[in-house]
Design a protein around this motif. Structure first.
Motif, PDB file in Angstrom:
ATOM      1  N   ALA A  12       0.830  -1.206   0.000  1.00  0.00           N
ATOM      2  CA  ALA A  12       0.000   0.000   0.000  1.00  0.00           C
ATOM      3  C   ALA A  12       0.859   1.248   0.000  1.00  0.00           C
ATOM      4  O   ALA A  12       0.527   2.261  -0.603  1.00  0.00           O
ATOM      5  N   ALA A  13       1.994   1.155   0.705  1.00  0.00           N
ATOM      6  CA  ALA A  13       2.880   2.309   0.772  1.00  0.00           C
ATOM      7  C   ALA A  13       3.641   2.513  -0.521  1.00  0.00           C
ATOM      8  O   ALA A  13       3.834   3.640  -0.978  1.00  0.00           O
ATOM      9  N   THR A  14       4.113   1.413  -1.118  1.00  0.00           N
ATOM     10  CA  THR A  14       4.941   1.539  -2.315  1.00  0.00           C
ATOM     11  C   THR A  14       4.115   1.757  -3.572  1.00  0.00           C
ATOM     12  O   THR A  14       4.614   2.291  -4.554  1.00  0.00           O
ATOM     13  N   CYS A  64       8.414  11.375  11.897  1.00  0.00           N
ATOM     14  CA  CYS A  64       7.249  10.497  12.002  1.00  0.00           C
ATOM     15  C   CYS A  64       7.081  10.019  13.438  1.00  0.00           C
ATOM     16  O   CYS A  64       8.054   9.635  14.095  1.00  0.00           O
ATOM     17  N   ASP A  65       5.837  10.046  13.917  1.00  0.00           N
ATOM     18  CA  ASP A  65       5.525   9.504  15.237  1.00  0.00           C
ATOM     19  C   ASP A  65       4.025   9.234  15.295  1.00  0.00           C
ATOM     20  O   ASP A  65       3.252   9.807  14.520  1.00  0.00           O
ATOM     21  N   VAL A  66       3.628   8.357  16.216  1.00  0.00           N
ATOM     22  CA  VAL A  66       2.208   8.033  16.360  1.00  0.00           C
ATOM     23  C   VAL A  66       1.471   9.084  17.175  1.00  0.00           C
ATOM     24  O   VAL A  66       0.245   9.054  17.267  1.00  0.00           O
ATOM     25  N   VAL A  67       2.202  10.020  17.782  1.00  0.00           N
ATOM     26  CA  VAL A  67       1.603  11.109  18.549  1.00  0.00           C
ATOM     27  C   VAL A  67       1.771  12.401  17.760  1.00  0.00           C
ATOM     28  O   VAL A  67       2.893  12.846  17.501  1.00  0.00           O
ATOM     29  N   LYS A  68       0.656  12.996  17.393  1.00  0.00           N
ATOM     30  CA  LYS A  68       0.675  14.171  16.518  1.00  0.00           C
ATOM     31  C   LYS A  68       1.475  15.325  17.103  1.00  0.00           C
ATOM     32  O   LYS A  68       2.215  16.013  16.383  1.00  0.00           O
ATOM     33  N   GLU A  69       1.345  15.562  18.416  1.00  0.00           N
ATOM     34  CA  GLU A  69       2.056  16.677  19.034  1.00  0.00           C
ATOM     35  C   GLU A  69       3.570  16.537  18.875  1.00  0.00           C
ATOM     36  O   GLU A  69       4.283  17.537  18.762  1.00  0.00           O
ATOM     37  N   ASP A  99       2.553   7.516   9.837  1.00  0.00           N
ATOM     38  CA  ASP A  99       2.815   6.160   9.347  1.00  0.00           C
ATOM     39  C   ASP A  99       4.192   6.153   8.689  1.00  0.00           C
ATOM     40  O   ASP A  99       4.412   6.837   7.680  1.00  0.00           O
ATOM     41  N   PHE A 100       5.121   5.405   9.248  1.00  0.00           N
ATOM     42  CA  PHE A 100       6.503   5.421   8.747  1.00  0.00           C
ATOM     43  C   PHE A 100       6.615   4.903   7.324  1.00  0.00           C
ATOM     44  O   PHE A 100       7.567   5.236   6.607  1.00  0.00           O
ATOM     45  N   THR A 216      -3.278  10.635  19.306  1.00  0.00           N
ATOM     46  CA  THR A 216      -2.411   9.476  19.513  1.00  0.00           C
ATOM     47  C   THR A 216      -2.991   8.265  18.800  1.00  0.00           C
ATOM     48  O   THR A 216      -4.134   7.873  19.065  1.00  0.00           O
ATOM     49  N   ASP A 217      -2.233   7.678  17.906  1.00  0.00           N
ATOM     50  CA  ASP A 217      -2.662   6.476  17.205  1.00  0.00           C
ATOM     51  C   ASP A 217      -2.183   5.267  18.010  1.00  0.00           C
ATOM     52  O   ASP A 217      -1.117   4.707  17.756  1.00  0.00           O
TER      53      ASP A 217
END
Length: 433
Positions: A12-14, A64-69, A99-100, A216-217
């Motif tokens: 999906a990413a590529t 990139c991080d799962v926490v937006k802040e 999403d990395f 936070t995801d």
């Protein structure tokens, strides 16, 4: 050998059209700078980010991080740091991702720095390697031994430059480097025993659930780990300045045995000359619940003991990060210094014609130089995997509470199906084939 997994959803990413890195005014040409993306920007990740921002040979282009802040905070830090290069005093050239895989799809990205929790090291590293990105990844290299073998194999296949964040090999005054050279050159005679001073093994997570904060995801934070309710102990809210306690729990890490152990066992492996091997036996103490005293036995007879120390002639414990005991002396080394018993052991420096360790005084600089030259780093993926394996074997030994025979070539326990089940973990369905 253990079966290697491939990763779901990477297509999906590529398959999506790649984003393109635009280089703002003041940025050097690609031939002059390496473009970096950061995966995981909690306390450790921000530390790495600050360091790389001070290096003129790189350009940070994505976070990139799962926490937006945290992504917003990191983006602001990068743009503020780079703003003074432009005539207008502004800079807008850092992309943010939750999403990395989207970060890895950036066209023109050269390398990534991975500073996620341990259970999130293997998958990003493997996908980065497959995408042809050079990698700097935090230690311990993985949450379980099978993932470490998978990662090391994928990096080797991709031929990217990999550095494990075992910076004691390069830094901290060179004390560990000096200790290894003294051991290699026989200054304490024949090495017999190594004692490693780190905390205990991991334990199952027993934290109570909490309401999940906005931005936070949590599901992505869990990734391949078992599903459970959100906990701020594991994933603190917003931007935090401490090291979270996910390190204590076996679902995500390996306890202090693996956290600091990945540093100190790494030095022991280096001194033993077993960077691509390991022990042949794991012997837990009579009472494994104490979480100390487990022994690793090597083929040459050397015994490495976890957190159990003898007393010297003065009655005090011979305690340090790493204690090397030989037939003619003892070396005690930590981040703060190095000493010996007797004192004369370290009197004479290592000569030019004696054995010397790999030259490196700056761990990140070593990685960047090797990316440029194509040479192997001071702590490549295979070495990082083997050092982390000591931590995994120790945790398994404490959990099972019995002597285990280990084959360091095949990386399996000998005639012990129950122990071999401990080497890998089945990921959640969305993160497996």
């Amino acid at each position: 050998m253990l079966t290697r997994r491939t990763f779901l959803h990477s297509a999906a990413a590529t398959a999506a059209a790649p984003l393109v890195i635009s280089r703002p005014a003041g940025a050097r040409a690609p031939s002059e700078k390496l473009t970096l993306g950061f995966i995981g920007i909690g306390a450790m990740g921000r530390g790495h980010l600050g360091d790389f921002l001070g290096r003129s040979e790189v350009e940070v282009v994505a976070v990139c991080d799962v926490v937006k802040e945290r992504t917003e905070n990191a983006q602001q830090a990068v743009e503020k740091r780079y703003a003074d290069r432009t005539k207008s005093g502004t800079y807008k050239g850092v992309k943010t991702f939750g999403d990395f895989r989207e970060l890895l799809a950036l066209k023109g990205l050269d390398a990534v720095v991975i500073a996620t929790p341990d259970h999130w090291h293997a998958i990003p590293s493997v996908l980065a390697a497959r995408a042809g990105k050079h990698i700097y990844c935090e230690k311990p290299l993985t949450q379980n031994l099978a993932d470490g073998r998978w990662l090391a194999d994928e990096v080797k296949k991709a031929k990217v430059v990999f550095q494990t964040g075992s910076q004691q090999r390069s830094e901290f005054g060179g004390h560990f480097r000096k200790a290894v050279e003294y051991v290699w050159n026989g200054r304490i005679g024949q090495l017999k025993t190594i004692r490693i001073g780190v905390g205990g093994p991991a334990k199952p997570c027993d934290l109570k659930g909490e309401p999940k904060p906005e931005g936070t995801d949590w599901d992505f934070w869990l990734g391949p780990a078992p599903e459970r309710e959100y906990s701020s102990v594991l994933c603190p809210k917003g931007v935090h300045g401490h090291f979270p306690d996910w390190r204590k729990y076996q679902e995500y890490a390996g306890g202090q045995l693996a956290d600091m152990g990945a540093h100190h066992f790494d030095i022991a492996q280096w001194a033993l000359g077993t960077d691509t091997s390991g022990p042949v036996e794991v012997v837990p103490p009579k009472d494994p619940k104490t979480g100390r005293g487990l022994r690793f036995v090597y083929a040459n007879g050397v015994v490495m003991i976890h957190d159990a120390f003898e007393k010297g002639k003065d009655g005090k414990e011979l305690r340090s990060d790493c204690v090397f005991e030989g037939t003619e002396g003892i070396i005690l080394v930590s981040r703060g210094g190095i000493r010996s018993l007797p004192d004369t052991t370290l009197k004479d420096p290592i000569g030019e014609r004696e054995k010397h360790v790999y030259p490196s005084t700056d761990h990140k600089k070593n990685w960047l130089e090797c990316v440029r030259s194509g040479k192997e780093t001071i702590c490549p993926a295979e070495t990082g995997h083997r050092s982390a394996s000591i931590c995994h074997l120790g945790n398994i030994g404490y959990r099972l509470g019995r002597t285990l025979k280990w084959d360091p070539v095949k990386e399996t326990f000998i005639d012990d199906a129950a122990a071999n089940k401990e080497l890998a973990r089945e990921p959640r369905p969305k993160w497996k084939i």
